[in-house]
Design a protein around this motif. Structure first.
Motif, PDB file in Angstrom:
ATOM      1  N   PRO A  30       0.795  -1.232   0.000  1.00 52.72           N
ATOM      2  CA  PRO A  30       0.000   0.000   0.000  1.00 52.72           C
ATOM      3  C   PRO A  30       0.835   1.294   0.000  1.00 52.72           C
ATOM      4  N   PHE A  31       2.122   1.166  -0.293  1.00 53.56           N
ATOM      5  CA  PHE A  31       3.010   2.326  -0.224  1.00 53.56           C
ATOM      6  C   PHE A  31       3.087   3.075  -1.552  1.00 53.56           C
ATOM      7  N   TYR A  41       7.420   6.852   0.041  1.00 50.07           N
ATOM      8  CA  TYR A  41       7.194   5.471  -0.345  1.00 50.07           C
ATOM      9  C   TYR A  41       7.684   4.584   0.805  1.00 50.07           C
ATOM     10  N   GLY A  42       7.580   3.277   0.656  1.00 48.32           N
ATOM     11  CA  GLY A  42       7.928   2.389   1.752  1.00 48.32           C
ATOM     12  C   GLY A  42       9.429   2.216   1.911  1.00 48.32           C
ATOM     13  N   PHE A  96       7.917   0.372   6.372  1.00 45.56           N
ATOM     14  CA  PHE A  96       7.125   1.448   6.975  1.00 45.56           C
ATOM     15  C   PHE A  96       7.340   2.721   6.170  1.00 45.56           C
ATOM     16  N   ASP A  97       6.637   3.773   6.542  1.00 44.37           N
ATOM     17  CA  ASP A  97       6.721   5.022   5.794  1.00 44.37           C
ATOM     18  C   ASP A  97       6.784   6.216   6.731  1.00 44.37           C
ATOM     19  N   SER A 111       2.763  -7.920   4.053  1.00 48.83           N
ATOM     20  CA  SER A 111       1.526  -8.384   4.669  1.00 48.83           C
ATOM     21  C   SER A 111       0.402  -7.375   4.456  1.00 48.83           C
ATOM     22  N   THR A 112      -0.815  -7.902   4.380  1.00 44.59           N
ATOM     23  CA  THR A 112      -1.997  -7.032   4.346  1.00 44.59           C
ATOM     24  C   THR A 112      -2.553  -6.782   5.735  1.00 44.59           C
ATOM     25  N   ASN A 113      -1.956  -7.420   6.751  1.00 39.32           N
ATOM     26  CA  ASN A 113      -2.436  -7.256   8.122  1.00 39.32           C
ATOM     27  C   ASN A 113      -2.162  -5.838   8.609  1.00 39.32           C
TER      28      ASN A 113
END
Length: 202
Positions: A19-20, A54-55, A147-148, A101-103
Motif C-alpha cells: 500500500p506504499f 514510499y515504503g 514502513f513510511d 503483509s496485508t495485516n
C-alpha cells in the motif's frame, strides 16, 4: 522461550509496492539502515510542502541461529527514527518472502520522535497476523519490515530519518518437549513407593 536478540537488517530499499504506492517521495540512501552509525536514510520536504514517503523496506537479518524446522512464536522489530518538524507513520507491515503483509494490526499514525529513539514494535507472542511460520520462512530472503513517513506542510521545511532497523524473532526449537511430555500424567499407583524394612510398632 529462546529468541535471536535484535539482529540488524542487511538490506534497505525505497519501494512503491502497495500500500506504499500512494507516496510521492523516495527515501534517500535507504541502504543506510543496515548500520547503527548515525548515517541515516531520510525523506525531506520544502517550505509549505507536504510529503508522503514510499515504503522503506528493511530486510534480511542474519537469523542462522534458528533451525529451518523451528516454530516461530513472535516477531519484534526495532526502528531507530526521528524527525525535524511534524512526521507520522502511516503503514507498518511485516514482510515474509518479499511479500508485504496485508495485516493492519501495527499500522499507526503515531508521531516520529524529535530525537533519535529506538522504537520497538511487536513482541514474543505477536505474529503480526501470520499463521504457522517456520524458521525456514524467516531465514529465506525477503524477511523484515516496511514502513513510511508522512510529513506535514507546516510549520517549516522538515525531514524524517531512520538510522538502523533490527529484527528479533522468538521461536520454539523443533522437537522440544513440553512439560506435559516430560512429566506425563501418572496414576497414584505409579507414584507409590514401597516401604522397605517397615516395622510395626506396638
Amino acid at each position: 522461550m529462546p529468541d535471536t536478540g535484535f539482529v540488524l537488517m542487511t538490506s534497505g530499499t525505497s519501494v512503491t509496492t502497495s500500500p506504499f504506492d500512494g507516496g510521492n517521495t523516495h527515501w534517500t540512501a535507504p541502504g543506510n539502515i543496515t548500520a547503527d552509525d548515525a548515517a541515516d536514510a531520510d525523506i525531506g520536504t520544502g517550505p509549505f510542502s507536504a510529503a508522503l514517503s514510499y515504503g522503506l523496506k528493511c530486510l534480511d537479518p542474519n537469523l542462522a541461529v534458528i533451525a529451518d524446522a523451528d516454530t516461530i512464536d513472535g516477531f519484534e522489530f526495532r526502528i531507530q527514527v526521528y524527525a525535524s518538524g511534524t512526521s507520522n507513520y502511516q503503514y507498518r507491515r511485516i514482510v515474509v518472502g518479499g511479500v508485504i503483509s496485508t495485516n493492519t494490526s501495527h499500522d499507526s499514525a503515531a508521531a516520529y520522535p524529535a530525537v533519535a529513539t529506538n522504537v520497538d514494535i511487536g513482541g514474543a507472542a505477536d505474529m503480526w497476523g501470520r499463521g504457522a511460520t517456520t524458521g525456514a520462512d524467516v531465514k529465506a530472503a525477503g524477511f523484515g519490515i516496511i514502513f513510511d513517513a508522512s510529513l506535514s506542510a507546516l510549520p517549516s521545511p522538515h525531514s524524517a530519518y531512520c538510522d538502523a532497523v533490527w529484527a528479533k524473532v522468538y521461536y520454539t526449537v523443533a522437537g522440544g518437549l513440553t512439560a506435559a511430555q516430560i512429566w506425563p500424567a501418572l496414576s497414584a499407583s505409579q507414584f507409590a513407593m514401597p516401604y522397605i524394612g517397615r516395622e510395626t510398632m506396638s
